[in-house]
Write a protein that holds these residues in place. Structure first.
Motif, PDB file in Angstrom:
ATOM      1  N   SER A 201      -0.072  -6.803   4.034  1.00  0.00           N
ATOM      2  CA  SER A 201       0.953  -6.645   5.068  1.00  0.00           C
ATOM      3  C   SER A 201       0.433  -6.985   6.451  1.00  0.00           C
ATOM      4  O   SER A 201       1.045  -7.745   7.197  1.00  0.00           O
ATOM      5  N   LYS A 202      -0.706  -6.415   6.813  1.00  0.00           N
ATOM      6  CA  LYS A 202      -1.220  -6.623   8.158  1.00  0.00           C
ATOM      7  C   LYS A 202      -2.208  -7.781   8.173  1.00  0.00           C
ATOM      8  O   LYS A 202      -2.283  -8.538   9.135  1.00  0.00           O
TER       9      LYS A 202
ATOM     10  N   ASN B  66      -4.308   4.479  11.282  1.00  0.00           N
ATOM     11  CA  ASN B  66      -3.002   4.447  11.931  1.00  0.00           C
ATOM     12  C   ASN B  66      -2.610   5.915  12.100  1.00  0.00           C
ATOM     13  O   ASN B  66      -2.597   6.625  11.106  1.00  0.00           O
TER      14      ASN B  66
ATOM     15  N   ARG C 201       5.743  -8.535   0.762  1.00  0.00           N
ATOM     16  CA  ARG C 201       5.372  -7.406  -0.092  1.00  0.00           C
ATOM     17  C   ARG C 201       4.313  -7.740  -1.139  1.00  0.00           C
ATOM     18  O   ARG C 201       4.602  -8.212  -2.232  1.00  0.00           O
TER      19      ARG C 201
ATOM     20  N   SER D   3      -3.721  -3.867   1.427  1.00  0.00           N
ATOM     21  CA  SER D   3      -2.453  -4.568   1.539  1.00  0.00           C
ATOM     22  C   SER D   3      -2.617  -5.901   2.240  1.00  0.00           C
ATOM     23  O   SER D   3      -3.524  -6.082   3.053  1.00  0.00           O
TER      24      SER D   3
ATOM     25  N   TYR E  47      -1.063   8.319   9.232  1.00  0.00           N
ATOM     26  CA  TYR E  47       0.088   7.681   8.578  1.00  0.00           C
ATOM     27  C   TYR E  47       0.803   8.721   7.702  1.00  0.00           C
ATOM     28  O   TYR E  47       0.172   9.303   6.814  1.00  0.00           O
TER      29      TYR E  47
ATOM     30  N   TYR F   3      -5.848  -1.863   7.289  1.00  0.00           N
ATOM     31  CA  TYR F   3      -6.145  -2.603   8.533  1.00  0.00           C
ATOM     32  C   TYR F   3      -7.553  -3.198   8.550  1.00  0.00           C
ATOM     33  O   TYR F   3      -8.081  -3.514   9.617  1.00  0.00           O
TER      34      TYR F   3
ATOM     35  N   ALA G 201       0.814  -1.213   0.000  1.00  0.00           N
ATOM     36  CA  ALA G 201       0.000   0.000   0.000  1.00  0.00           C
ATOM     37  C   ALA G 201       0.849   1.265   0.000  1.00  0.00           C
ATOM     38  O   ALA G 201       0.477   2.277  -0.590  1.00  0.00           O
ATOM     39  N   LYS G 202       2.019   1.206   0.647  1.00  0.00           N
ATOM     40  CA  LYS G 202       2.829   2.421   0.739  1.00  0.00           C
ATOM     41  C   LYS G 202       3.212   2.914  -0.661  1.00  0.00           C
ATOM     42  O   LYS G 202       3.128   4.113  -0.946  1.00  0.00           O
TER      43      LYS G 202
ATOM     44  N   ASP H 206      -7.622   4.329   2.471  1.00  0.00           N
ATOM     45  CA  ASP H 206      -6.604   3.361   2.874  1.00  0.00           C
ATOM     46  C   ASP H 206      -7.241   2.358   3.838  1.00  0.00           C
ATOM     47  O   ASP H 206      -7.599   2.705   4.971  1.00  0.00           O
TER      48      ASP H 206
HETATM   49  N1  PLP Z   1      -1.339   2.314   5.264  1.00  0.00           N
HETATM   50  C1  PLP Z   1      -1.225   2.394   6.585  1.00  0.00           C
HETATM   51  C2  PLP Z   1      -2.275   3.124   7.323  1.00  0.00           C
HETATM   52  C3  PLP Z   1      -0.155   1.805   7.254  1.00  0.00           C
HETATM   53  O1  PLP Z   1      -0.062   1.906   8.582  1.00  0.00           O
HETATM   54  C4  PLP Z   1       0.823   1.112   6.509  1.00  0.00           C
HETATM   55  C5  PLP Z   1       1.977   0.469   7.155  1.00  0.00           C
HETATM   56  O2  PLP Z   1       2.210   0.504   8.320  1.00  0.00           O
HETATM   57  C6  PLP Z   1       0.675   1.071   5.132  1.00  0.00           C
HETATM   58  C7  PLP Z   1      -0.407   1.670   4.542  1.00  0.00           C
HETATM   59  C8  PLP Z   1       1.725   0.433   4.273  1.00  0.00           C
HETATM   60  O3  PLP Z   1       1.521  -0.884   4.084  1.00  0.00           O
HETATM   61  P1  PLP Z   1       2.394  -1.752   3.123  1.00  0.00           P
HETATM   62  O4  PLP Z   1       3.245  -2.613   3.970  1.00  0.00           O
HETATM   63  O5  PLP Z   1       1.410  -2.519   2.322  1.00  0.00           O
HETATM   64  O6  PLP Z   1       3.204  -0.854   2.233  1.00  0.00           O
END
Ligand code: PLP
Length: 393
Positions: free
Chosen positions: A237-238, A177, A246, A235, A131, A208, A108-109, A205
């Protein structure tokens, strides 16, 4: 010394929040080598990947070593098998997506940072605190930012009331976040209605979403008209513990009407030019994570973290300290005691409890006076941290 750099970089803060925190903790450790430090500042997952995901990674990697199954460049937007898995994941929450609206990414970043490439000079509205990537990426491209202030009165969930009716680009993050605050259906609907009425674009976004435990929307597309006004970035990721693997995805609906060109086409063009896609084994691992069995195993890990969040929330309830999050989020965001500012509280907590968290001021000016702790540590360490906090707060 004749080459000019992008002057906009002068407008972003030099030091990254977490490197600065690590520096402070390491200094403390050097002077107190016996301190048993507990890190509740972690914004990263800590549990290992479920076995079925590892098996998928290994299997796909082995395919790359066999002539008949070897694959070269992946499609820039993702293989159909993973796009279909994302479509099915959304179907589970009764959202139907067009396959062509799904773009697979390395997280997502990247997409949140890169989306500014295709947007012109608009009014940008970003929650504060939030974030930091939304703010920094807009500053890097010279955009002027307006803030949507979070505070105790709105439970750190700013709403559109009071905004003018000019079209704008609005970033929303839910669950948020750092605050863990999560928009319910009516609150998110008020944003979608506002964007629809004003011709605004929402960048939503939902990184989460998997932590949501009540009926709050896990996708903005649960709201009527959202496909006309919103891009959703998410994402694994979480959700699946993919921070080191990734893989993420962005939904750019074909129905989007906020912009003066097809954003879906522009995003395709942008990705095809600047992005090489996600590696085949990672896409197979993501497919495994999004399978029915994969979701179940990923949820076991999330439930582990959420037990920590529950214990922490229970502690703040017991103490009557104001906090948000902890219910549908791995983050707990609480008010520093006795009007302390968030960096002073960081030092106070480190020195008196050997507990590390994250000062709210690091996430925006409206984070001053608040503090974020997370549920990504073990049950044992979280319990121990609560015992130490009980003596201090
Ligand atoms: N969006 C938020 C709110 C996050 O807290 C984070 C990562 O901590 C991300 C996106 C980024 O996630 P990714 O690991 O998919 O790049």
């Amino acid at each position: 010394m004749n080459i000019k750099i992008n002057d906009n970089f002068n407008n972003i803060r030099e030091s990254y929040l977490f490197s600065y925190i690590n520096k402070r903790v390491n200094e403390y450790k050097k002077n107190h080598p016996n301190a048993k430090i507990i890190r509740l500042g972690i914004g990263d997952v800590t549990l290992p990947l479920p076995k079925l995901i590892v098996d998928a990674l290994v299997k796909a990697s082995n395919e790359m070593g066999v002539k008949d199954t070897f694959r070269g460049y992946p499609p820039e937007y993702g293989y159909d098998f993973i796009k279909e898995a994302v479509v099915k994941y959304y179907k589970n929450i009764n959202v139907s997506l067009d396959l062509d609206s799904v773009f697979i990414s390395d997280g997502a970043k990247s997409d949140l940072g890169n989306i500014v490439d295709i947007l012109g000079d608009n009014d940008i509205y970003i929650p504060n605190p939030v974030y930091p990537v939304y703010v920094d990426s807009n500053l890097m491209s010279g955009r002027k930012i307006h803030y949507l202030n979070g505070n105790e009165a709105n439970n750190f969930l700013p709403l559109p009331s009071g905004l003018d009716n000019n079209p704008k680009v609005i970033y929303l993050c839910s669950p948020n976040n750092p605050t863990g605050a999560t928009y319910n259906y009516d609150e998110l609907k008020s944003w979608v209605d506002y964007a629809y009425k004003t011709g605004s674009l929402i960048i939503f976004d939902s990184a989460y979403e998997a932590f949501i435990t009540d009926d709050s929307p896990r996708s903005i597309y649960k709201i009527e008209h959202a496909k006309e006004v919103a891009i959703e970035v998410s994402s694994l990721s979480k959700m699946a513990g993919f921070t080191g693997v990734r893989c993420g995805y962005t939904i750019v609906p074909l129905e989007l009407t906020s912009c003066d060109k097809s954003v879906n086409k522009l995003w395709k063009r942008r990705q095809a030019t600047k992005f090489n896609g996600v590696s085949y084994p990672v896409q197979r691992a993501a497919e495994a994570a999004l399978s029915d069995k994969g979701i179940k195993e990923c949820m076991d890990n999330i439930n582990y973290y959420m037990e920590n969040a529950r214990m922490l929330s229970e502690f703040f309830d017991e103490k009557g300290i104001f906090y948000t999050g902890g219910k549908s989020s791995p983050y707990i965001w609480f008010k520093c005691p006795n009007g302390m500012n968030s960096w002073d509280f960081f030092d106070y907590l480190l020195q008196n409890a050997n507990v590390v968290g994250t000062p709210g001021a690091g996430f925006g000016t409206f984070g001053e006076g608040y503090f974020r702790i997370t549920s990504f540590n073990t049950h044992e360490k979280t319990k121990e941290a609560i015992n130490r906090l009980r003596k201090l707060l």
